[in-house]
Design a protein around this motif. Structure first.
Motif, PDB file in Angstrom:
ATOM      1  N   GLY A  17       0.811  -1.212   0.000  1.00  0.00           N
ATOM      2  CA  GLY A  17       0.000   0.000   0.000  1.00  0.00           C
ATOM      3  C   GLY A  17       0.847   1.266   0.000  1.00  0.00           C
ATOM      4  O   GLY A  17       2.063   1.232   0.223  1.00  0.00           O
ATOM      5  N   LEU A  18       0.187   2.372  -0.236  1.00  0.00           N
ATOM      6  CA  LEU A  18       0.842   3.667  -0.307  1.00  0.00           C
ATOM      7  C   LEU A  18       1.552   4.021   0.996  1.00  0.00           C
ATOM      8  O   LEU A  18       2.708   4.445   0.981  1.00  0.00           O
ATOM      9  N   MET A  19       0.883   3.833   2.110  1.00  0.00           N
ATOM     10  CA  MET A  19       1.466   4.187   3.413  1.00  0.00           C
ATOM     11  C   MET A  19       2.711   3.344   3.710  1.00  0.00           C
ATOM     12  O   MET A  19       3.721   3.869   4.166  1.00  0.00           O
ATOM     13  N   GLU A  20       2.626   2.045   3.425  1.00  0.00           N
ATOM     14  CA  GLU A  20       3.756   1.154   3.691  1.00  0.00           C
ATOM     15  C   GLU A  20       4.957   1.523   2.817  1.00  0.00           C
ATOM     16  O   GLU A  20       6.093   1.586   3.300  1.00  0.00           O
ATOM     17  N   LEU A  21       4.714   1.767   1.536  1.00  0.00           N
ATOM     18  CA  LEU A  21       5.805   2.133   0.634  1.00  0.00           C
ATOM     19  C   LEU A  21       6.391   3.489   1.026  1.00  0.00           C
ATOM     20  O   LEU A  21       7.611   3.667   1.007  1.00  0.00           O
ATOM     21  N   ALA A  22       5.547   4.429   1.394  1.00  0.00           N
ATOM     22  CA  ALA A  22       6.023   5.758   1.810  1.00  0.00           C
ATOM     23  C   ALA A  22       6.977   5.638   2.990  1.00  0.00           C
ATOM     24  O   ALA A  22       8.018   6.299   3.031  1.00  0.00           O
ATOM     25  N   GLU A  23       6.657   4.781   3.942  1.00  0.00           N
ATOM     26  CA  GLU A  23       7.540   4.561   5.092  1.00  0.00           C
ATOM     27  C   GLU A  23       8.862   3.939   4.659  1.00  0.00           C
ATOM     28  O   GLU A  23       9.923   4.346   5.120  1.00  0.00           O
ATOM     29  N   LYS A  24       8.797   2.960   3.767  1.00  0.00           N
ATOM     30  CA  LYS A  24      10.008   2.265   3.326  1.00  0.00           C
ATOM     31  C   LYS A  24      10.959   3.169   2.565  1.00  0.00           C
ATOM     32  O   LYS A  24      12.174   3.001   2.651  1.00  0.00           O
ATOM     33  N   VAL A  25      10.424   4.097   1.782  1.00  0.00           N
ATOM     34  CA  VAL A  25      11.279   4.966   0.948  1.00  0.00           C
ATOM     35  C   VAL A  25      11.467   6.353   1.554  1.00  0.00           C
ATOM     36  O   VAL A  25      12.093   7.209   0.951  1.00  0.00           O
ATOM     37  N   ASN A  26      10.924   6.556   2.747  1.00  0.00           N
ATOM     38  CA  ASN A  26      11.081   7.815   3.476  1.00  0.00           C
ATOM     39  C   ASN A  26      10.548   9.012   2.693  1.00  0.00           C
ATOM     40  O   ASN A  26      11.209  10.033   2.551  1.00  0.00           O
ATOM     41  N   LEU A  27       9.343   8.855   2.151  1.00  0.00           N
ATOM     42  CA  LEU A  27       8.631   9.940   1.483  1.00  0.00           C
ATOM     43  C   LEU A  27       7.312  10.161   2.197  1.00  0.00           C
ATOM     44  O   LEU A  27       6.781   9.240   2.820  1.00  0.00           O
ATOM     45  N   THR A  28       6.770  11.362   2.076  1.00  0.00           N
ATOM     46  CA  THR A  28       5.437  11.568   2.624  1.00  0.00           C
ATOM     47  C   THR A  28       4.437  10.861   1.713  1.00  0.00           C
ATOM     48  O   THR A  28       4.663  10.762   0.498  1.00  0.00           O
ATOM     49  N   PRO A  29       3.353  10.358   2.266  1.00  0.00           N
ATOM     50  CA  PRO A  29       2.327   9.738   1.416  1.00  0.00           C
ATOM     51  C   PRO A  29       1.816  10.690   0.334  1.00  0.00           C
ATOM     52  O   PRO A  29       1.529  10.257  -0.779  1.00  0.00           O
ATOM     53  N   ALA A  30       1.743  11.968   0.639  1.00  0.00           N
ATOM     54  CA  ALA A  30       1.275  12.952  -0.352  1.00  0.00           C
ATOM     55  C   ALA A  30       2.224  13.027  -1.544  1.00  0.00           C
ATOM     56  O   ALA A  30       1.787  13.035  -2.696  1.00  0.00           O
ATOM     57  N   GLU A  49      15.710   5.097  -6.941  1.00  0.00           N
ATOM     58  CA  GLU A  49      16.513   3.984  -6.431  1.00  0.00           C
ATOM     59  C   GLU A  49      15.862   3.355  -5.203  1.00  0.00           C
ATOM     60  O   GLU A  49      15.759   2.124  -5.106  1.00  0.00           O
ATOM     61  N   GLU A  50      15.406   4.177  -4.275  1.00  0.00           N
ATOM     62  CA  GLU A  50      14.775   3.656  -3.058  1.00  0.00           C
ATOM     63  C   GLU A  50      13.471   2.921  -3.367  1.00  0.00           C
ATOM     64  O   GLU A  50      13.172   1.886  -2.770  1.00  0.00           O
ATOM     65  N   ILE A  51      12.697   3.443  -4.305  1.00  0.00           N
ATOM     66  CA  ILE A  51      11.451   2.784  -4.699  1.00  0.00           C
ATOM     67  C   ILE A  51      11.760   1.436  -5.339  1.00  0.00           C
ATOM     68  O   ILE A  51      11.110   0.425  -5.039  1.00  0.00           O
ATOM     69  N   CYS A  52      12.765   1.403  -6.208  1.00  0.00           N
ATOM     70  CA  CYS A  52      13.145   0.143  -6.867  1.00  0.00           C
ATOM     71  C   CYS A  52      13.634  -0.880  -5.850  1.00  0.00           C
ATOM     72  O   CYS A  52      13.315  -2.070  -5.956  1.00  0.00           O
ATOM     73  N   LYS A  53      14.392  -0.441  -4.852  1.00  0.00           N
ATOM     74  CA  LYS A  53      14.846  -1.355  -3.793  1.00  0.00           C
ATOM     75  C   LYS A  53      13.656  -1.918  -3.024  1.00  0.00           C
ATOM     76  O   LYS A  53      13.569  -3.114  -2.779  1.00  0.00           O
ATOM     77  N   ALA A  54      12.744  -1.038  -2.639  1.00  0.00           N
ATOM     78  CA  ALA A  54      11.598  -1.452  -1.829  1.00  0.00           C
ATOM     79  C   ALA A  54      10.665  -2.396  -2.587  1.00  0.00           C
ATOM     80  O   ALA A  54      10.102  -3.324  -2.006  1.00  0.00           O
ATOM     81  N   LEU A  55      10.511  -2.158  -3.896  1.00  0.00           N
ATOM     82  CA  LEU A  55       9.588  -2.958  -4.692  1.00  0.00           C
ATOM     83  C   LEU A  55      10.287  -4.087  -5.450  1.00  0.00           C
ATOM     84  O   LEU A  55       9.636  -4.853  -6.161  1.00  0.00           O
ATOM     85  N   GLU A  56      11.616  -4.156  -5.310  1.00  0.00           N
ATOM     86  CA  GLU A  56      12.421  -5.168  -5.996  1.00  0.00           C
ATOM     87  C   GLU A  56      12.106  -5.176  -7.492  1.00  0.00           C
ATOM     88  O   GLU A  56      11.682  -6.176  -8.061  1.00  0.00           O
ATOM     89  N   CYS A  57      12.300  -4.014  -8.106  1.00  0.00           N
ATOM     90  CA  CYS A  57      12.011  -3.862  -9.531  1.00  0.00           C
ATOM     91  C   CYS A  57      13.078  -3.002 -10.189  1.00  0.00           C
ATOM     92  O   CYS A  57      14.002  -2.521  -9.523  1.00  0.00           O
ATOM     93  N   GLN A  58      12.948  -2.802 -11.478  1.00  0.00           N
ATOM     94  CA  GLN A  58      13.848  -1.965 -12.256  1.00  0.00           C
ATOM     95  C   GLN A  58      13.135  -0.645 -12.593  1.00  0.00           C
ATOM     96  O   GLN A  58      11.902  -0.612 -12.642  1.00  0.00           O
ATOM     97  N   PRO A  59      13.894   0.437 -12.841  1.00  0.00           N
ATOM     98  CA  PRO A  59      13.256   1.706 -13.204  1.00  0.00           C
ATOM     99  C   PRO A  59      12.310   1.568 -14.400  1.00  0.00           C
ATOM    100  O   PRO A  59      11.265   2.211 -14.446  1.00  0.00           O
TER     101      PRO A  59
END
Length: 68
Positions: A17-30, A49-59
């Motif tokens: 979810g948005l909230m969980e990913l926001a916490e993992k990548v240190n971004l505000t949900p907004a 880079e942080e989003i790709c790490k958290a989601l285990e994906c490529q850009p």
């Protein structure tokens, strides 16, 4: 806009979810929501880079170029 953001698709596939990913990548949900909906005008490579790490994906899984 010729750049399509597929963040919502990748998040759904990873069942995160948005909230969980926001916490993992240190971004505000907004701010993450702005990126997710394709309303962002730019994204930092460090954020991508942080989003790709958290989601285990490529850009390329997150961003798509559509000509036309």
């Amino acid at each position: 806009m010729p750049i399509i953001v597929n963040l919502d698709v990748v998040m759904a596939k990873r069942k995160i979810g948005l909230m969980e990913l926001a916490e993992k990548v240190n971004l505000t949900p907004a701010n993450l929501s702005i990126l997710k909906t394709g309303k962002a005008k730019a994204v930092r490579f460090s954020t991508l880079e942080e989003i790709c790490k958290a989601l285990e994906c490529q850009p390329g899984d997150l961003l798509e170029f559509v000509d036309g």
